[in-house]
Design a protein around this motif. Structure first.
Motif, PDB file in Angstrom:
ATOM      1  N   LEU A  84      13.598  21.993  30.623  1.00 50.08           N
ATOM      2  CA  LEU A  84      12.336  22.663  29.754  1.00 50.08           C
ATOM      3  C   LEU A  84      12.408  22.374  28.266  1.00 50.08           C
ATOM      4  O   LEU A  84      11.240  22.039  27.854  1.00 50.08           O
ATOM      5  N   TRP A  97      11.136  27.406  19.941  1.00 57.47           N
ATOM      6  CA  TRP A  97      11.059  28.085  21.276  1.00 57.47           C
ATOM      7  C   TRP A  97      10.110  29.248  21.230  1.00 57.47           C
ATOM      8  O   TRP A  97       9.486  29.585  22.069  1.00 57.47           O
ATOM      9  N   ALA A 100       6.552  28.408  22.554  1.00 57.18           N
ATOM     10  CA  ALA A 100       6.300  27.957  24.087  1.00 57.18           C
ATOM     11  C   ALA A 100       5.314  29.243  24.561  1.00 57.18           C
ATOM     12  O   ALA A 100       5.772  30.498  24.211  1.00 57.18           O
ATOM     13  N   ASP A 104       2.509  26.546  28.872  1.00 55.84           N
ATOM     14  CA  ASP A 104       3.656  25.602  28.864  1.00 55.84           C
ATOM     15  C   ASP A 104       4.641  25.847  29.980  1.00 55.84           C
ATOM     16  O   ASP A 104       5.162  24.841  30.756  1.00 55.84           O
ATOM     17  N   ILE A 105       5.189  27.157  30.422  1.00 58.66           N
ATOM     18  CA  ILE A 105       6.009  27.378  31.229  1.00 58.66           C
ATOM     19  C   ILE A 105       5.448  27.258  32.747  1.00 58.66           C
ATOM     20  O   ILE A 105       6.107  26.687  33.506  1.00 58.66           O
ATOM     21  N   GLU A 106       4.231  27.576  32.753  1.00 58.63           N
ATOM     22  CA  GLU A 106       3.440  27.221  33.957  1.00 58.63           C
ATOM     23  C   GLU A 106       3.225  25.652  34.295  1.00 58.63           C
ATOM     24  O   GLU A 106       3.843  25.210  35.669  1.00 58.63           O
ATOM     25  N   LEU A 120      12.333  30.177  37.567  1.00 60.15           N
ATOM     26  CA  LEU A 120      11.667  31.016  37.002  1.00 60.15           C
ATOM     27  C   LEU A 120      12.795  32.210  36.776  1.00 60.15           C
ATOM     28  O   LEU A 120      12.609  32.883  35.639  1.00 60.15           O
ATOM     29  N   LEU A 123      14.588  31.071  33.657  1.00 67.18           N
ATOM     30  CA  LEU A 123      13.786  31.157  32.413  1.00 67.18           C
ATOM     31  C   LEU A 123      13.303  32.443  32.093  1.00 67.18           C
ATOM     32  O   LEU A 123      13.719  32.952  30.812  1.00 67.18           O
ATOM     33  N   ARG A 124      13.419  33.365  33.041  1.00 67.14           N
ATOM     34  CA  ARG A 124      13.353  34.863  32.578  1.00 67.14           C
ATOM     35  C   ARG A 124      14.735  35.515  31.797  1.00 67.14           C
ATOM     36  O   ARG A 124      14.351  36.288  30.960  1.00 67.14           O
ATOM     37  N   THR A 141       7.534  34.380  30.012  1.00 61.07           N
ATOM     38  CA  THR A 141       7.690  34.501  31.511  1.00 61.07           C
ATOM     39  C   THR A 141       7.078  35.767  31.842  1.00 61.07           C
ATOM     40  O   THR A 141       7.439  36.142  33.130  1.00 61.07           O
TER      41      THR A 141
END
Length: 334
Positions: A84, A97, A100, A104-106, A120, A123-124, A141
């Protein structure tokens, strides 16, 4: 530590003459460090702090005799964060960070759709930690979902492929005994690579022709074909001067007592062309759809919810009753 030193360690620790070294912990620390170093400089400190907090949690769980996260789980999480971080810097032009966002995460999750759920989760956990440390203001997230169906989506073998593999492992003497053992136990008994890897000599009952696989509550009775494959593997093992208690003994483990590596098990079926997971899934899918999933879960020592994913949402046409014949459906000509 080289192979000779590992052999000495196994010898002395097994006889209670010495305490085991921290070799495995140092190797795991090195793997985690390499993943953290691969993170861009501007994003590295947060990942290092996250890793330190997870290591403290692992230590607390060990001292409390609960279930700590394994080294593999911690390393996988760092690898996801590394990917990531590289994605944010190389594709999004962001080096903080806090910059973000959910888009971006999607976009990052879309690069590997099949790994979306696993990524996911990690990342959470990371962004919750970052928010608690005031590294970010908003968790990107928070509104994301896994968007994955719960049904089984893996590949399985056809009946002809199963027959071909059965003949290969029961009639072809050129096949390596380890391949035949892994294949037959997976094809007929739904054994996982972990269950075969940890199988020991003491788990085999030569009188009742049964084996103890993993966490299954009862010994697994073997048919004549599977028992012949087990005996062939034991004969292959006896040709090596080893005190290793496991059934599968390799060149790297014959001098010690540790099981074969997971990497070896993951490639032991390469010659047949099918992965162990695919063969095992075929057996589980068939059992769950012909029996009660709860009974299958109890027999395999699995969680009942784990077997439900193999439950198909259709019925094979061959199992449906024949439609009733209607009156006047056939006519006769004079």
């Amino acid at each position: 530590m080289g192979p000779f030193a590992r052999t000495l360690e196994d010898f002395f620790t097994h006889r209670g003459l010495a305490l085991p070294t921290d070799q495995a912990e140092r190797l795991a620390a090195g793997r985690r460090k390499r993943r953290i170093v691969a993170v861009p400089d501007s994003l590295r400190s947060a990942v290092a702090a996250f890793d330190a907090s997870r290591m403290r949690a692992q230590d607390r769980a060990r001292r409390a005799s609960t279930r700590p996260r394994s080294d593999h789980t911690l390393e996988t999480a760092l690898a996801i964060l590394r990917d990531l971080a590289l994605f944010l810097t190389e594709h999004c032009g962001k080096d903080d960070w806090a910059l973000a966002d959910v888009h971006d995460i999607e976009a990052f999750l879309a690069t590997l759709p099949k790994a979306r759920k696993r990524r996911l989760v990690v990342l959470r956990q990371f962004f919750r930690f970052a928010r608690s440390q005031h590294l970010i203001l908003v968790d990107p997230t928070r509104t994301l979902t896994a968007k994955e169906p719960n049904g089984f989506r893996g590949r399985t073998l056809t009946l002809d492929q199963q027959r071909e593999l059965f003949r290969r492992w029961t009639t072809d003497e050129r096949v390596h005994p380890h391949e035949a053992l892994m294949g037959m136990l997976a094809l007929l008994h739904g054994a996982s690579t972990s269950e075969v890897r940890m199988l020991q000599i003491t788990h085999i009952d030569s009188v009742a022709h049964t084996v103890k696989l993993g966490k299954r509550p009862h010994p697994v009775p073997l048919d004549s074909a599977s028992w012949t494959v087990v005996q062939r593997c034991l004969s292959h093992r006896e040709a090596w001067p080893t005190a290793n208690p496991h059934v599968m003994v390799t060149k790297g483990t014959k001098a010690g007592r540790s099981p074969a590596s997971t990497a070896y098990l993951s490639h032991v079926l390469d010659d047949c062309g099918y992965a162990p997971r695919m063969i095992r899934s075929t057996r589980l899918l068939d059992l769950v759809n012909t029996m009660d999933p709860k009974l299958v879960a109890a027999a395999f020592g699995m969680d009942p919810q784990a077997t439900l994913i193999y439950l198909a949402d259709r019925v094979d046409p061959g199992r449906l009753p024949a439609p009733p014949k209607t009156a006047g459906a056939t006519t006769h000509r004079s």
